[in-house]
Design a protein around this motif. Structure first.
Motif, PDB file in Angstrom:
ATOM      1  N   SER A  20       0.842  -1.193   0.000  1.00  0.00           N
ATOM      2  CA  SER A  20       0.000   0.000   0.000  1.00  0.00           C
ATOM      3  C   SER A  20       0.874   1.240   0.000  1.00  0.00           C
ATOM      4  N   CYS A  21       0.370   2.261  -0.616  1.00  0.00           N
ATOM      5  CA  CYS A  21       1.062   3.557  -0.635  1.00  0.00           C
ATOM      6  C   CYS A  21       0.011   4.625  -0.367  1.00  0.00           C
ATOM      7  N   VAL A  22       0.115   5.249   0.799  1.00  0.00           N
ATOM      8  CA  VAL A  22      -0.845   6.272   1.188  1.00  0.00           C
ATOM      9  C   VAL A  22      -0.270   7.642   0.900  1.00  0.00           C
ATOM     10  N   ALA A  23      -1.051   8.467   0.243  1.00  0.00           N
ATOM     11  CA  ALA A  23      -0.622   9.811  -0.116  1.00  0.00           C
ATOM     12  C   ALA A  23      -1.292  10.844   0.774  1.00  0.00           C
ATOM     13  N   SER A  24      -0.522  11.824   1.161  1.00  0.00           N
ATOM     14  CA  SER A  24      -1.089  12.959   1.888  1.00  0.00           C
ATOM     15  C   SER A  24      -1.279  14.109   0.934  1.00  0.00           C
ATOM     16  N   GLY A  25      -2.212  14.976   1.223  1.00  0.00           N
ATOM     17  CA  GLY A  25      -2.474  16.101   0.340  1.00  0.00           C
ATOM     18  C   GLY A  25      -3.738  15.891  -0.459  1.00  0.00           C
ATOM     19  N   ARG A  26      -4.305  16.970  -0.890  1.00  0.00           N
ATOM     20  CA  ARG A  26      -5.585  16.909  -1.577  1.00  0.00           C
ATOM     21  C   ARG A  26      -5.461  16.679  -3.054  1.00  0.00           C
ATOM     22  N   THR A  27      -4.226  16.563  -3.570  1.00  0.00           N
ATOM     23  CA  THR A  27      -4.048  16.468  -5.010  1.00  0.00           C
ATOM     24  C   THR A  27      -3.800  15.046  -5.489  1.00  0.00           C
ATOM     25  N   PHE A  28      -3.978  14.053  -4.612  1.00  0.00           N
ATOM     26  CA  PHE A  28      -3.681  12.666  -4.976  1.00  0.00           C
ATOM     27  C   PHE A  28      -4.408  12.262  -6.250  1.00  0.00           C
ATOM     28  N   SER A  29      -5.660  12.628  -6.361  1.00  0.00           N
ATOM     29  CA  SER A  29      -6.468  12.169  -7.489  1.00  0.00           C
ATOM     30  C   SER A  29      -6.017  12.748  -8.822  1.00  0.00           C
ATOM     31  N   SER A  30      -5.128  13.741  -8.789  1.00  0.00           N
ATOM     32  CA  SER A  30      -4.648  14.334 -10.034  1.00  0.00           C
ATOM     33  C   SER A  30      -3.343  13.706 -10.516  1.00  0.00           C
ATOM     34  N   TYR A  31      -2.772  12.820  -9.717  1.00  0.00           N
ATOM     35  CA  TYR A  31      -1.485  12.224 -10.053  1.00  0.00           C
ATOM     36  C   TYR A  31      -1.625  10.836 -10.666  1.00  0.00           C
ATOM     37  N   ALA A  32      -0.806  10.567 -11.670  1.00  0.00           N
ATOM     38  CA  ALA A  32      -0.549   9.188 -12.052  1.00  0.00           C
ATOM     39  C   ALA A  32       0.374   8.598 -10.990  1.00  0.00           C
ATOM     40  N   MET A  33       0.206   7.324 -10.727  1.00  0.00           N
ATOM     41  CA  MET A  33       0.989   6.675  -9.666  1.00  0.00           C
ATOM     42  C   MET A  33       1.705   5.458 -10.222  1.00  0.00           C
ATOM     43  N   GLY A  34       2.856   5.178  -9.637  1.00  0.00           N
ATOM     44  CA  GLY A  34       3.611   4.035 -10.106  1.00  0.00           C
ATOM     45  C   GLY A  34       4.328   3.323  -8.981  1.00  0.00           C
ATOM     46  N   TRP A  35       4.722   2.105  -9.282  1.00  0.00           N
ATOM     47  CA  TRP A  35       5.570   1.310  -8.385  1.00  0.00           C
ATOM     48  C   TRP A  35       6.868   0.991  -9.115  1.00  0.00           C
ATOM     49  N   PHE A  36       7.952   1.119  -8.381  1.00  0.00           N
ATOM     50  CA  PHE A  36       9.285   0.785  -8.866  1.00  0.00           C
ATOM     51  C   PHE A  36       9.919  -0.148  -7.844  1.00  0.00           C
ATOM     52  N   ARG A  37      10.998  -0.786  -8.233  1.00  0.00           N
ATOM     53  CA  ARG A  37      11.717  -1.628  -7.278  1.00  0.00           C
ATOM     54  C   ARG A  37      13.205  -1.572  -7.563  1.00  0.00           C
ATOM     55  N   GLN A  38      13.959  -1.831  -6.503  1.00  0.00           N
ATOM     56  CA  GLN A  38      15.411  -1.850  -6.623  1.00  0.00           C
ATOM     57  C   GLN A  38      15.942  -3.033  -5.851  1.00  0.00           C
ATOM     58  N   ALA A  39      16.527  -3.962  -6.572  1.00  0.00           N
ATOM     59  CA  ALA A  39      17.137  -5.130  -5.956  1.00  0.00           C
ATOM     60  C   ALA A  39      18.573  -4.811  -5.586  1.00  0.00           C
ATOM     61  N   PRO A  40      19.146  -5.543  -4.645  1.00  0.00           N
ATOM     62  CA  PRO A  40      20.532  -5.276  -4.238  1.00  0.00           C
ATOM     63  C   PRO A  40      21.483  -5.311  -5.425  1.00  0.00           C
ATOM     64  N   GLY A  41      22.277  -4.265  -5.557  1.00  0.00           N
ATOM     65  CA  GLY A  41      23.268  -4.196  -6.611  1.00  0.00           C
ATOM     66  C   GLY A  41      22.729  -3.882  -7.986  1.00  0.00           C
ATOM     67  N   LYS A  42      21.438  -3.571  -8.062  1.00  0.00           N
ATOM     68  CA  LYS A  42      20.831  -3.286  -9.362  1.00  0.00           C
ATOM     69  C   LYS A  42      20.217  -1.884  -9.369  1.00  0.00           C
ATOM     70  N   GLU A  43      19.944  -1.402 -10.566  1.00  0.00           N
ATOM     71  CA  GLU A  43      19.313  -0.103 -10.706  1.00  0.00           C
ATOM     72  C   GLU A  43      17.810  -0.210 -10.412  1.00  0.00           C
ATOM     73  N   ARG A  44      17.234   0.934 -10.052  1.00  0.00           N
ATOM     74  CA  ARG A  44      15.792   0.977  -9.830  1.00  0.00           C
ATOM     75  C   ARG A  44      15.075   0.724 -11.151  1.00  0.00           C
ATOM     76  N   GLU A  45      14.038  -0.103 -11.116  1.00  0.00           N
ATOM     77  CA  GLU A  45      13.314  -0.435 -12.332  1.00  0.00           C
ATOM     78  C   GLU A  45      11.815  -0.233 -12.154  1.00  0.00           C
ATOM     79  N   PHE A  46      11.179   0.093 -13.252  1.00  0.00           N
ATOM     80  CA  PHE A  46       9.734   0.292 -13.268  1.00  0.00           C
ATOM     81  C   PHE A  46       9.019  -1.050 -13.115  1.00  0.00           C
ATOM     82  N   VAL A  47       7.902  -1.033 -12.356  1.00  0.00           N
ATOM     83  CA  VAL A  47       7.099  -2.238 -12.156  1.00  0.00           C
ATOM     84  C   VAL A  47       5.696  -2.071 -12.724  1.00  0.00           C
ATOM     85  N   ALA A  48       5.015  -0.992 -12.321  1.00  0.00           N
ATOM     86  CA  ALA A  48       3.617  -0.840 -12.727  1.00  0.00           C
ATOM     87  C   ALA A  48       3.206   0.623 -12.571  1.00  0.00           C
TER      88      ALA A  48
END
Length: 126
Positions: free
Chosen positions: A21-49
């Protein structure tokens, strides 16, 4: 400016499930596109969804498609990542991010994103 806080990570056996879960503060949450990324040990951050501001469109990276699902609840200012059939290679710190452009999230244009969470660790044991 929106602020993001992730939760839901932990240790799980291969084949198991977790929901982040990712909870956002602020009243502008509904105006943002949201994404998930991940970073494994020794690797670069990569896009997930990613999910559009309305929730009408989503995109999931090939490596997790069919296993991971992204969704959002505007009333709760929350975006979710449901992860099923987890594999050891899914082990990483998972971050949520907010940005004005769904396409920027898909293209990993991190310089154009407005906010990041602190990350939550997911460990999948074999």
């Amino acid at each position: 400016q929106v602020q993001l806080v992730e939760s839901g990570g932990g240790l799980v056996q291969a084949g198991g499930s977790l929901r982040l879960s990712c909870v956002a503060s602020g009243r502008t949450f509904s105006s943002y596109a949201m994404g998930w990324f991940r970073q494994a040990p020794g690797k670069e951050r990569e896009f997930v969804a990613a999910i559009t501001w309305s929730g009408g469109s989503t995109y999931v990276e090939d490596s997790v498609r069919g296993r991971f699902t992204i969704s959002r609840d505007q009333a709760k200012n929350t975006v979710y990542l449901q992860m099923n059939s987890l594999k050891p290679e899914d082990t990483a710190v998972y971050y949520c991010a907010a940005g004005p452009s769904f396409v920027d999230l898909l293209r990993n244009q991190i310089d154009n994103l407005d906010a990041w969470g602190q990350g939550t660790l997911v460990t999948v044991s074999s």
